[in-house]
Each structure stands twice: as C-alpha cells, then as structure tokens.
Design a protein around this motif. Structure first.
Motif, PDB file in Angstrom:
ATOM      1  N   LYS A  58       0.825  -1.204   0.000  1.00 18.88           N
ATOM      2  CA  LYS A  58       0.000   0.000   0.000  1.00 18.88           C
ATOM      3  C   LYS A  58       0.864   1.262   0.000  1.00 18.88           C
ATOM      4  O   LYS A  58       0.619   2.211  -0.762  1.00 18.88           O
ATOM      5  CB  LYS A  58      -0.925  -0.001   1.226  1.00 18.88           C
ATOM      6  CG  LYS A  58      -1.928   1.138   1.272  1.00 18.88           C
ATOM      7  CD  LYS A  58      -2.841   0.977   2.479  1.00 18.88           C
ATOM      8  CE  LYS A  58      -3.922   2.055   2.506  1.00 18.88           C
ATOM      9  NZ  LYS A  58      -4.819   1.891   3.676  1.00 18.88           N
TER      10      LYS A  58
ATOM     11  N   ARG B 280       2.668   2.280  -3.306  1.00 21.30           N
ATOM     12  CA  ARG B 280       1.904   2.827  -4.427  1.00 21.30           C
ATOM     13  C   ARG B 280       1.999   4.349  -4.435  1.00 21.30           C
ATOM     14  O   ARG B 280       1.546   5.003  -3.484  1.00 21.30           O
ATOM     15  CB  ARG B 280       0.432   2.413  -4.348  1.00 21.30           C
ATOM     16  CG  ARG B 280       0.205   0.917  -4.454  1.00 21.30           C
ATOM     17  CD  ARG B 280      -1.228   0.609  -4.892  1.00 21.30           C
ATOM     18  NE  ARG B 280      -2.228   1.313  -4.120  1.00 21.30           N
ATOM     19  CZ  ARG B 280      -2.810   0.833  -3.019  1.00 21.30           C
ATOM     20  NH1 ARG B 280      -2.470  -0.366  -2.574  1.00 21.30           N
ATOM     21  NH2 ARG B 280      -3.724   1.533  -2.383  1.00 21.30           N
ATOM     22  N   PRO B 281       2.572   4.957  -5.466  1.00 21.03           N
ATOM     23  CA  PRO B 281       2.715   6.427  -5.512  1.00 21.03           C
ATOM     24  C   PRO B 281       1.371   7.145  -5.417  1.00 21.03           C
ATOM     25  O   PRO B 281       1.286   8.209  -4.805  1.00 21.03           O
ATOM     26  CB  PRO B 281       3.381   6.671  -6.874  1.00 21.03           C
ATOM     27  CG  PRO B 281       4.042   5.380  -7.217  1.00 21.03           C
ATOM     28  CD  PRO B 281       3.175   4.307  -6.643  1.00 21.03           C
ATOM     29  N   GLU B 282       0.325   6.565  -6.019  1.00 23.96           N
ATOM     30  CA  GLU B 282      -0.965   7.268  -6.010  1.00 23.96           C
ATOM     31  C   GLU B 282      -1.529   7.404  -4.603  1.00 23.96           C
ATOM     32  O   GLU B 282      -2.236   8.364  -4.286  1.00 23.96           O
ATOM     33  CB  GLU B 282      -1.981   6.550  -6.912  1.00 23.96           C
ATOM     34  CG  GLU B 282      -2.336   5.131  -6.492  1.00 23.96           C
ATOM     35  CD  GLU B 282      -1.427   4.076  -7.112  1.00 23.96           C
ATOM     36  OE1 GLU B 282      -1.836   2.902  -7.157  1.00 23.96           O
ATOM     37  OE2 GLU B 282      -0.308   4.434  -7.537  1.00 23.96           O
ATOM     38  N   PHE B 283      -1.178   6.433  -3.710  1.00 22.15           N
ATOM     39  CA  PHE B 283      -1.636   6.546  -2.324  1.00 22.15           C
ATOM     40  C   PHE B 283      -0.806   7.569  -1.552  1.00 22.15           C
ATOM     41  O   PHE B 283      -1.336   8.458  -0.899  1.00 22.15           O
ATOM     42  CB  PHE B 283      -1.560   5.184  -1.629  1.00 22.15           C
ATOM     43  CG  PHE B 283      -1.829   5.264  -0.142  1.00 22.15           C
ATOM     44  CD1 PHE B 283      -3.108   5.508   0.338  1.00 22.15           C
ATOM     45  CD2 PHE B 283      -0.796   5.130   0.782  1.00 22.15           C
ATOM     46  CE1 PHE B 283      -3.359   5.598   1.713  1.00 22.15           C
ATOM     47  CE2 PHE B 283      -1.032   5.217   2.144  1.00 22.15           C
ATOM     48  CZ  PHE B 283      -2.324   5.456   2.606  1.00 22.15           C
TER      49      PHE B 283
ATOM     50  N   GLU C   8       1.034  10.019  -2.587  1.00 18.98           N
ATOM     51  CA  GLU C   8       0.983  11.396  -3.097  1.00 18.98           C
ATOM     52  C   GLU C   8      -0.399  12.030  -2.946  1.00 18.98           C
ATOM     53  O   GLU C   8      -0.502  13.248  -2.800  1.00 18.98           O
ATOM     54  CB  GLU C   8       1.400  11.409  -4.572  1.00 18.98           C
ATOM     55  CG  GLU C   8       2.875  11.041  -4.781  1.00 18.98           C
ATOM     56  CD  GLU C   8       3.215  10.810  -6.247  1.00 18.98           C
ATOM     57  OE1 GLU C   8       2.311  11.049  -7.099  1.00 18.98           O
ATOM     58  OE2 GLU C   8       4.351  10.390  -6.544  1.00 18.98           O
ATOM     59  N   ARG C   9      -1.460  11.207  -2.983  1.00 18.02           N
ATOM     60  CA  ARG C   9      -2.810  11.780  -2.999  1.00 18.02           C
ATOM     61  C   ARG C   9      -3.527  11.712  -1.651  1.00 18.02           C
ATOM     62  O   ARG C   9      -4.376  12.544  -1.374  1.00 18.02           O
ATOM     63  CB  ARG C   9      -3.661  11.077  -4.066  1.00 18.02           C
ATOM     64  CG  ARG C   9      -3.153  11.294  -5.483  1.00 18.02           C
ATOM     65  CD  ARG C   9      -3.993  10.512  -6.484  1.00 18.02           C
ATOM     66  NE  ARG C   9      -3.439  10.608  -7.841  1.00 18.02           N
ATOM     67  CZ  ARG C   9      -3.913   9.946  -8.884  1.00 18.02           C
ATOM     68  NH1 ARG C   9      -4.961   9.144  -8.741  1.00 18.02           N
ATOM     69  NH2 ARG C   9      -3.353  10.089 -10.077  1.00 18.02           N
TER      70      ARG C   9
END
Length: 880
Positions: free
Chosen positions: A836, A839-842, A844-845
């Motif tokens: 988890k 994951r860059p999207e987690f 960073e967002r």
C-alpha cells in the motif's frame, strides 16, 4: 521539618476538589505578588494581553501554561518574580459585539452617537469583560493580579498619547495616501493580521487588451486600470514596453501604458497583468514606481463609484457579473477558466476585504526597524526556535510604513486636532480647544489608533512608563516573551522597535515562539469543522493538572501540537498514578522518624533512586533553561512513572512489609518520603494543584510548595556505581518478565532461572539474589559455568546469559504452533501495508496524516513480527 497532615487521603483523586481549594489560598496569601524592593534577581514576564471580549481557547491555554511553568519555577528558585496580566481593548471585536446587540434592538451605533456608544462599551467592559481573567485563574495562572492592566486604562492611555507625541515630534508619524485593507462592513482599515485567508472558487477571466491578453479574477477593477505590466526579461512583450495602447473596453476606448516591472511573474497566466493602483497592493507599488495615475472605481461602501460610469452604484460583485457579460457581448473575453484561490476576509465579520487608497496616519518604521534588526544580530534578543530569525530579518528588512489609524470609536483616539480655518494640524499631550496658530476652533481627528500601537508599548507601559518607576527600574527589560509564531511581526517586532526607541533598551531578552495547537489529525481547529473542544470542559473532565501537563509535554520547539483527548486522558492517568503512589507512601509512614532515618545506611535501591532523581533534576532544569518544555515534562514523567513507581516502589515494598530490621524499614521510609517530596517540587510548575495537595500531606518545610525551593542537582547525590549495579539487576528482571509475557506464563508461577554471568558479575547477582527473585518471581541460580538446559528460553542481559526453564510449564508444541500462526497473520499485514505504501498514487494523494498513520501501523506490525520470531527462536533453541 513539618510532619504530614493527619487527615486521611481519599482513595480517588478528585481534581475539582483540589483545584478549588488551593488557588484561593495562594491568592489570599499574596504568593503571586511582586515587589520591586524584594531581594533577589528579577525575573519578569508580561502576558500577551488577550482580547477583553475573548474566552479561553487552546492557544491561550498553551501560551499561559508555558508562562506559568517558568514563573512558578523561577519563584521557587528565589527570583524576584513578576508576571504582569492584562487584556487588550480589542477595537474591532468590541464594535462587532456591540453592533450586534444594537441590531437586535433595531438600532445602529450612529443612532446612539459616539459618546453614548463609548459609555455603553465601558459599561459592557466592566460587566462582562473579565471572563477570560477568571478562566486564566482556573488554568492556575499565577499572575500578580493586583497589577492587572487594560490597554485603555488611565495609565496606558497616557503612555499611548506620550508615544504618539514623541514619534510625531521625531518626524516618524505622518498622514498620507496609501493602499490599505478596508472592510466595507466594519468601515475601517484592517491590519494584515486582521485579514484572514479563505479558499474560494472563482473564475479566471482572460480579457483581450488590444494586442495583449491577460487573466484576472477581479474583472470589475478593469474600470480602474491605468496600465499594463510585464516582466523586464520577458522577450514576448519587450516591444510593447513604453507604449501607450488604445484599447477597446466596456466604457469605450481607453489609453493604458505598458511598463516593465520585476513584480510580474512571467509564468503566471499570460505573463501580462493589468495595473489597478487604486485596488491592489502590488499594483499600487507598481504605479508608484512608474508614476501611473490612481483611479478609484470601488468605494468604501463596497459599491462602484461615479468613476465606474454606467456601473456606478452597483455592488462590486454584481458589477463583476455585469462587466463580464458586457465584455462577452463586445468579444473582449478570450476564455474563462475555473480558479480556486485565497480571498482576504475581515477576521470578525468575514466580509471580503477591499484594497483601497485612503488618507491615513502612518509611522515611518524603517529607522526603528534598523535598530530592531541590530538588537537580534548582536544577541541582545534571542529568538527561539532559531528558524524564526531568518523570517524576522526578512520582514524587518522589507518593512513598509505602518498604518496606525482605524475608523472606529472604541480605542485610543488620535491626539491630533485640525483647524479648518487655516488647515493646520496640531498634536498634543493635552486636549486642545483652540488653534495655537490662529485661535480658531479645532476638531479632534475622528480616528482611533490600531490596537497594535498600544500593545506595542506593553512591556514598559505596564510598568509605569513614561514615569521612571521602581517597577520599570527593577523589571525592565523583561526576561522572556512567550507568544505565538503568527504574531512575530504584528506584535513582537513592534514591541522591539518601540522598546528600543523609547527605552533605549530591548523589551525582553528571549522570545519563545510556540507552535499552533491542532487536532489529532493535524487540522487547524475550527468551529466550522467541528473539531474544537472547549478547554474549560476538557479541564472539567480530566483535571487542570492533566490538561496543563499535556500541553507542556507536547510543546516541542518548531513543531505544531497535535492534541487529542486520548493524550489528555493519558496524563490524567499519570496524575492518578502519582496520587496512588503518594497514598502508598503516606500509608507506610507510621513510626517514621526523619532524624533517626538519616543515620541509616542507604541500600543499593535507595542510592539508585536518589541518583536517578538527581539526573532528572539536571535534565529538567537544563530543558527549561532552553525552553524545551516537552523534554522537561518527559524527564519528570519518565522518572516518576517508570523509575519511582514501577521500580522503586516495588523494591520498597520488600523493606516495608518484610524488613529484616526496623532500621531497614526506617531507611526505606526516609527515601520514599524524601524522593517523593522532592519530585513534587520538581513537578509543581507543571501540575500545581495535585503537587500542593500531596506535598502538604508529606513531611515538609514551609507553608506552601509554591514558595518551597526548586530542586537543584547536587553532584554529591550522583551515584554512577549504584546506577550500574541496580541497572544490571533491573535488566535481568526485565528479561525474565519479557519471556514470561511472550510465553503467556502467569505472574503467580514461580520460575527456575539460571544466570551465567560474565567475568566478575556473579557477586552482584549473588548479593542481590533475593531482590531479583522477589521482583521476577523466580528461584535464581547463579553459576558462571552453567550450560543451557533443554526446554528453556534464553535471554541475554548485559552480557549475562539467562536460562528460563519451561519444561512442565509451557506446552512447547502447542506454543510453537500458536506462534507460527501469529507470525503468518502478522506477515500478511506487513505485506499488505508495504504494498500500500509503495503505491505512488496513495502516498501522493492521500492526506498526509493518513499516510503517516499507515506508516506507523507498518512499523508496529514489523516490531510485533520481530518479537514473535524471537519467541519462536527461544522455543526452537531450547528444544535442542
């Protein structure tokens, strides 16, 4: 030495009973009072004056807790201590409050008139203005209440007028036209601090200006444009610089000059900005540099002026819509994009602030700022945290004239009189009736002074300036200022400038800027978010001492405080732990004779706890001297909970209940009482109420812990040998307890343990074998030649090997199966969290606090896996 009180101590700690009992006693006995004639080195603090309209919020609670910690410590240390309390008259806040009252009555302030309005304001202040003072007392603040000041009391009003006159005489005060923050609702100028920023959705409108296109969120100000600006190095527009363009507009063709100015960001929008000197601070500066005319198209009422042509009389936001529609019809709009940006609003009424050019009173602060910069550069003032220094220099080096006039009735009226007959202006310490120049009638300037003007004089005006008083001579400069980072410029900087100018000396030696109190998720506390708890209610639930200790324990330099009620509850448990420890001590002081006890040779444990107390005192004192409140709180917490309660009390019970001789019990009683009494004095500045209550019950000297000596670390009481020796014993006991816990062996089960020491360590464990056996619930064998028995768990403590026999106690096969199952379960959790967080999207967002929480969970699971794996290793190794 006064013996403990005979009254029995209650089974439960009830904070409310203790708090209401002791504060009136301290106040009645005059412990808070200061006297310039009193011997001792001076220590002084002036309270950052809260608004007279205010109620205690988290910032006040933190700020005044930290001040009180220092003041109480210095008072106990023998300093001649003064903590000056007071409140600020809060010009705009009082206006808003009273105007709401009047609106409910169907009236306005104009219906009352100035004099009647001021009478009502004073009446409200006398009847309702003391709320926050009562709340500060509830917090335990030990201010000298006999010296309470108000920024509009007679003495401070005289000081304000004196300061204004002197600055006028020095040529540093003047009237002039400049752009200001204007609130159309409150009808007054606002300081930058009084303008809040709110994120709002808007439209970014791209408008055609002849051959150029630019974007703006305020198309209504287009009517006030007198220029266009580009960056000097922007080659795209170089050929237009210096030209005057004839541009079609909603009000016909207009002429605008194109200028080059470094204030333009070539990467923002199209790299071209419209220059509206009358309605934007940056544009005003650009206009000044390039001699562009000022055209005011929005008035002080927030409506379009006559210069706005056919839009005159419209509200500024309605005019925005109309102008965009008209420009669309003329083909002057290239495109419109959604845009979110920060909008300035009045901190009281939330009306959108309008930048307007207005004739106001100003202080030319540049010369004052130069002296204020020097005060910090030369070390006469120390700013903490040090990161604040760079910010301070940047603001001071780029300082602008200070607008000090406000269009309010409540406040210090500007001591200037205008003669309409000859146009002269006269500034005076006394009220004037006739013009000194022509003898004609005078009218006093209607404006009042910015509240920061009077509060800028606070460190010396509260001590009697402009008179040379004993208080001023004794307590100025003050020792330290504790305040929030957000008012470094608006208040701290101005106090430095005015203090150095009028007193020829800095107003304080140290400035400690504390951080912002946020909620547990790191969000700023806000009523609209529903994440604000009333500090008074929290104190009621958990006790003031726990509340204060939490704030101090979390007050790390340069780091915002994340506060949760779980943390406060944890420190309430700390207060309960202290209470129960004191109950244990007090219930075992029968037959105690301090004189006889001093002749008893201290045990290893006695020497150890005294040495640890000495070390803790040193850490607390050093930390407070460096304004590291969290380190000081942590040190006393760790000592009291983990060393005194968890270890020494358990060891002491052996002597109290199973003493071999009366002298042994007497010696333990002496150490228990003496160390607890000293620790209470060490803790008192943080937790004043519970420490006074318990101190009064213990043997002690003096009438109150408030005026008892603050503990000092004596080198004679340091005992490294005792710390090493008992440390080794504790390490063995802890190792056995860990195995017991990991193997889920009950505390009543007596274990057989073999200890194989290193070198000469065997004698220590043989000498204190009974202590190890009692604390760890074991039968101990010390054997330098021992080998590891089969079916045993292994631990290593300080180089010594410890073998805990498990045969017949633990079902090794079943325990191995359980541990393997737990390890698999935890491994799955570790793998899930690792993926988890990868994951860059987690990362960073997701909100930062969520990411941080998941990282903490991963670390926790990895630690658990390591423990379980170690336990399995004990079983596998021991089975061989």
């Amino acid at each position: 030495m006064r013996e403990s009180q005979p009254a029995p101590i209650s089974d439960r700690y009830e904070p409310a009973d203790v708090e209401t009992r002791w504060y009136p006693v301290w106040e009645a006995r005059g412990y808070f009072g200061a006297d310039p004639a009193r011997p001792g080195k001076a220590f002084s603090i002036v309270i950052p004056p809260p608004n007279v309209t205010g109620s205690l919020h988290w910032g006040h609670a933190l700020n005044n807790t930290l001040q009180d910690v220092l003041v109480r410590m210095k008072r106990m240390d023998g300093f001649n201590t003064l903590w000056v309390p007071g409140t600020d008259h809060a010009g705009i806040a009082v206006h808003v409050l009273l105007e709401r009252q009047l609106a409910a009555e169907g009236r306005t302030k104009e219906d009352l008139g100035r004099e009647a309005f001021l009478e009502r304001a004073w009446r409200w202040k006398e009847e309702s203005g003391g709320t926050i003072i009562r709340q500060l007392k509830r917090l335990g603040a030990s201010c000298d209440w006999s010296r309470e000041r108000f920024t509009m009391d007679a003495g401070l009003s005289r000081a304000v007028r004196e300061a204004f006159v002197r600055l006028w005489d020095d040529g540093l005060i003047y009237r002039g036209d400049y752009i200001v923050n204007w609130c159309p609702r409150c009808q007054t100028v606002l300081s930058d601090l009084e303008v809040e920023r709110e994120e709002r959705d808007a439209e970014f409108v791209y408008i055609k200006y002849g051959p150029l296109t630019l974007g703006t969120v305020r198309p209504e100000t287009k009517l006030g444009d007198t220029g266009l600006a580009v960056h000097p190095k922007d080659k795209r527009y170089a050929r237009y610089v210096g030209q005057t363009l004839e541009i079609p507009s909603v009000d016909g063709t207009v002429s605008v000059k194109v200028v080059a100015d470094e204030a333009v960001d070539p990467k923002f929008g199209t790299g071209v900005i419209k220059v509206t000197p009358g309605h934007d601070p940056v544009d005003f500066e650009i206009g000044q540099r390039h001699n562009l005319p000022i055209r005011t198209v929005i008035g002080f009422d927030g409506k379009m002026t006559a210069d706005a042509g056919r839009y005159a009389g419209l509200d500024r936001f309605e005019a925005r819509k109309r102008i965009v529609e008209d420009m669309k019809a003329l083909g002057l709009i290239e495109r419109i994009e959604p845009y979110r940006h920060a909008v300035g609003v009045c901190y009281r009424c939330k009306t959108v602030v309008e930048p307007l050019v207005s004739k106001q009173w100003y202080v030319q602060v540049k010369p004052l700022a130069e002296a204020a910069i020097k005060a910090v550069r030369t070390g006469r003032i120390k700013l903490l945290p040090r990161s604040a220094v760079k910010t301070y220099y940047h603001w001071m080096e780029n300082i602008r004239p200070w607008c000090i006039s406000r269009q309010l009735w409540w406040g210090h009226r500007i001591p200037a009189w205008h003669c309409d007959a000859d146009g002269s202006v006269h500034v005076s310490r006394e009220d004037l009736r006739t013009c000194p120049k022509c003898g004609g009638a005078l009218r006093q300037d209607p404006d009042t002074l910015d509240t920061w003007f009077s509060s800028g004089l606070w460190p010396f005006s509260t001590l009697g300036w402009p008179d040379t008083t004993p208080e001023l001579q004794t307590f100025y400069p003050t020792s330290v200022l504790i305040t929030g980072t957000d008012i470094l410029f608006f208040w701290v900087g101005r106090m430095v400038m005015l203090g150095v100018h009028f007193m020829r000396e800095v107003p304080f030696h140290d400035v400690y800027l504390h951080a912002i109190v946020r909620d547990a998720e790191g969000q700023k506390m806000s009523k609209s978010k529903g994440n604000v708890a009333d500090p008074l209610e929290v104190m009621g639930r958990y006790g003031t001492d726990a509340f204060r200790f939490t704030l101090a324990a979390l007050a790390a330099q340069g780091r915002d405080i994340r506060l949760s009620e779980d943390r406060i509850e944890g420190y309430r448990n700390f207060a309960n732990k202290l209470w129960n420890a004191a109950r244990l001590v007090l219930s075992n002081l029968d037959g105690y004779d301090a004189a006889k006890a001093r002749k008893v040779e201290p045990t290893l444990a006695d020497r150890w706890i005294q040495s640890r107390l000495t070390a803790t005192i040193g850490v607390v004192r050093t930390s407070l001297r460096r304004y590291r409140f969290n380190d000081a709180a942590s040190a006393v917490y760790q000592f009291l909970w983990h060393e005194y309660c968890d270890w020494y009390l358990e060891i002491a019970k052996l002597s109290l209940y199973h003493a071999e001789t009366p002298a042994q019990r007497l010696g333990t009683q002496h150490t228990l009482a003496r160390v607890l009494e000293t620790t209470l004095r060490l803790l008192h500045p943080f937790m004043p109420f519970i420490t006074e209550e318990l101190w009064q019950r213990l043997p002690h000297d003096g009438a109150s812990i408030m005026i008892a000596p603050y503990p000092k670390a004596s080198p004679k009481q340091q005992d490294p040998a005792a710390e090493r020796a008992l440390g080794a014993v504790m390490e063995v006991v802890t190792a056995v307890r860990n195995i017991r816990g990991e193997m889920r062996i009950g505390p009543a089960q007596v274990l057989v343990v073999t200890l194989r020491p290193i070198r000469d360590g065997g004698e220590l464990f043989k000498e204190h074998a009974a202590l190890v056996e009692a604390l760890a619930r074991i039968r101990l064998v010390v054997d330098p030649r021992a080998g590891r028995p089969k079916s045993s768990a292994l631990a290593v403590a300080g180089g010594a090997e410890i073998y805990v026999e498990l045969a017949g106690i633990v079902d090794l096969a079943a325990e191995r199966q359980r541990l393997e199952k737990e390890i698999r379960k935890v491994a799955e959790s570790v793998e899930f969290l690792t993926q988890k967080l990868a994951r860059p999207e987690f990362v960073e967002r997701a909100p930062a606090e969520i990411v941080e929480r998941e990282r903490a969970r991963l670390a926790e699971q990895e630690t658990l896996r390591a423990k379980l794996t170690a336990s399995l290793g004990w079983l596998d190794d021991g089975a061989r």
